[in-house]
Scaffold this active site. Structure first.
Site, short mmCIF file in Angstrom:
data_model
loop_
_atom_site.label_atom_id
_atom_site.label_comp_id
_atom_site.label_asym_id
_atom_site.label_seq_id
_atom_site.Cartn_x
_atom_site.Cartn_y
_atom_site.Cartn_z
N ASP A 226 52.46 97.10 55.62
CA ASP A 226 52.51 97.25 57.16
C ASP A 226 52.29 96.19 57.67
O ASP A 226 51.13 95.08 57.51
CB ASP A 226 51.50 98.48 57.38
CG ASP A 226 51.25 98.74 58.79
OD1 ASP A 226 52.24 99.18 59.37
OD2 ASP A 226 50.08 98.33 59.38
N GLU A 297 56.88 95.01 56.57
CA GLU A 297 57.46 95.28 57.93
C GLU A 297 57.01 94.19 58.77
O GLU A 297 55.69 93.88 58.88
CB GLU A 297 56.62 96.70 58.37
CG GLU A 297 56.90 96.95 59.80
CD GLU A 297 55.75 97.60 60.56
OE1 GLU A 297 56.07 98.52 61.43
OE2 GLU A 297 54.73 97.38 60.36
#
Length: 582
Positions: A226, A297
């Site tokens: 993330d 990401e």
């Protein structure tokens, strides 16, 4: 985005070389499998509390198997006070009770593995919850946790205490919060309850690698990492300049140009270390194992995104998520822009690396809302026909749209903190509304009439069960396209994109004598298209592999390639090999 002839030739040469160079090596699972993202709060509620959970995911394993996907990626399920709905983690090694127990997770893992589906978890290394033991001890300046987080002294202006810099949080307002115990500010690029970890401290890297080991030992197949672009910041803590984007308040994240807080050199080093750890774990495993996968990401420029692949001496992620079809195109875009955008990824991608294509996720408006349902089948055709791994956000297979969330129902921190005037621009709640399983209470998501977010009100007419009964539906087209990923011509074949006019996009895949062609009408008017002028075909007629719901051509129909009929937003996938289609 203009393209030169030299650029076109370079792209074709690159793809041809890559094709021949890789034909001897088998593709890995993460290259051939379709990855399906599950946002657990919204997938399936098994206990009637209005919130999705692990048992609910396990209940739907047969459905996911029927889709043909090869891996599920589950958004955070770890112990959390839920300030950011699971991305604020209080214990990286524990399951949040809202979602279930560790035993529930093990049953989920075994159920999916038995069905040949791999399990990917979210890994959130940028921050923890402020309720994590590490932060609590860091606040008290207890060794060795004192420097586990980014603590910085205050600045004083005319005797008034101010933050170290003007840095902004992605959740609105200053990225700095004062702590009375430490008498310092701590950095939080997201929610104040999400203090940033300090990767300049080697002990933090070791801690997070042990977190990876814990889940790998439990049989996890990989991780989606993330918000990697904020892992490391410039330690001079200089003010960032204005972006001068109109219409934003000084507290909005876009108000500044993030030259000191995004994609810093140290960030890439952190990713390279995580990848090296996964590779070493796989190498030293005493059990038969497959590649331990990592995707990153980062909402970054294309050049910065490519650096997450790695370099000549270090492997980075297996691929950084490709958000070009999520953030750069919509129903306003024309065919040549689609073409140039898709080409740009391949042109920039380092040699020997693998592409991926994403059209939606839990952070961006749903594809069916951005493009319209009438165009979503065609968008899926583009996604599945171009080379690379397909990543699907739950519900996109049935063309779910964003639910409208009233201001009083908004729970997402960026939306709440932006205020009533701007919340619709910043809230991620609409794309996180629960899955529409059927036309029963709460769309079959929950036995509770009240769910954590409102159900889309059209569930009585638009749902999975209804599409499963229809011979032609968004779901049936999605399943047909997914089967293509096992075809050698789609896995290994050459690719050529053509935009003969502003409305028509052609994607040609070719391997030996096999040809597959997708023709999509992105425009607003009816088109009769002569494919023979743009693609060299071995015969004048092609067979329809699949077509969009609004297309005149039907599956298995023989079509005159010189007169393909396409309504606005319609698309069709054609092949010269009927035996390859059946």
């Amino acid at each position: 985005m203009n393209r030169t002839p030299a650029g076109v030739l370079a792209l074709l040469a690159l793809l041809t070389v890559a094709q021949h160079a890789s034909t001897e090596a088998p593709l890995d699972w993460w290259q051939t499998d379709v990855i399906y993202q599950i946002y657990p709060r919204s997938f399936k509620d098994s206990n009637g509390d209005g919130i999705g959970d692990l048992k609910g995911i396990t209940e739907k394993a047969d459905y996911l198997k029927s889709l043909g996907i090869g891996a599920i990626w589950i958004s955070p399920i770890f112990k959390s006070p839920m300030a950011d709905f699971g991305y604020d983690i209080a214990d990286f090694r524990a399951i949040e009770p809202i979602f279930g127990t560790m035993e529930d997770f093990k049953i989920l893992r075994d159920t999916f593995h038995e069905k040949g589906i791999k399990v990917i978890l979210d890994f959130v290394p940028n921050h923890s919850s402020d309720e994590h033991e590490w932060f609590q001890k860091s606040v008290q300046n207890i060794a060795p946790y004192s420097d586990y987080y980014v603590w910085v002294d205050a600045k004083y202006v005319n005797g008034t205490r101010t933050p170290p810099s003007n840095w902004l949080s992605y959740f609105e307002g200053s990225a700095w919060t004062w702590n009375e115990n430490r008498q310092k500010y701590y950095l939080h690029q997201y929610h104040p309850k999400q203090p940033d970890l300090n990767y300049r401290n080697p002990a933090v890297m070791k801690e997070m690698q042990e977190v990876l080991r814990f889940w790998l030992d439990l049989g996890v197949d990989g991780f989606r990492v993330d918000t990697v672009f904020t892992l490391v910041e410039d330690d001079r803590y200089l003010d960032e300049p204005r972006s001068f984007i109109p219409g934003l308040e000084p507290t909005n994240i876009g108000y500044l140009d993030h030259i000191y807080t995004k994609d810093q050199p140290g960030t890439y080093d952190v990713i390279y270390q995580f990848r090296a750890f996964l590779d070493e774990y796989q190498k030293n495993s005493t059990k038969p194992t497959t590649t331990k996968f990592m995707a990153t990401e980062a909402y970054s420029t294309l050049d910065d995104t490519m650096r997450y692949y790695g370099n000549a001496t270090n492997n980075g992620s297996h691929f950084p998520f490709n958000f070009l079809l999520t953030t750069e195109v919509d129903r306003q875009s024309e065919a040549d822009f689609f073409k140039s955008l898709i080409d740009s990824w391949y042109e920039k991608m380092p040699a020997g690396r693998w592409a991926n294509w994403v059209i939606g996720n839990h952070d961006k408006p749903r594809a069916a809302s951005r493009f319209g349902r009438d165009m979503l089948d065609s968008i899926h055709m583009i996604q599945f026909l171009i080379p690379g791994t397909v990543v699907t956000y739950m519900g996109d297979e049935i063309a779910m749209k964003d639910a409208f969330i009233r201001w009083k129902e908004t729970v997402d921190p960026p939306g709440v903190n932006s205020g009533k005037r701007l919340y619709t621009s910043f809230s991620r709640d609409p794309e996180r509304s629960p899955f529409l399983w059927d036309d029963t209470l709460s769309a079959g998501f929950s036995s509770n009439r009240t769910t954590w977010l409102p159900i889309h009100p059209n569930y009585w007419d638009f749902n999975l069960a209804k599409q499963e009964k229809s011979p032609k539906s968004h779901l049936s087209i999605y399943k047909r396209l997914l089967k293509l990923k096992s075809f050698p011509v789609i896995q290994r074949g050459s690719v050529k994109l053509t935009a003969p006019n502003k409305n028509i996009l052609v994607i040609e895949r070719r391997q030996e004598k096999t040809v597959f062609v997708a023709v999509v009408n992105i425009g607003s008017f009816y088109e009769t298209f002569d494919l023979t002028k743009h693609v060299s075909l071995p015969e004048p007629k092609l067979v329809v592999y699949t077509s969009s719901m609004n297309c005149e051509h039907k599956e298995d129909e023989a079509v005159d390639a010189s007169a393909i009929k396409l309504r606005p937003k319609a698309g069709v996938v054609l092949s010269n090999q009927k035996n390859k289609v059946d």
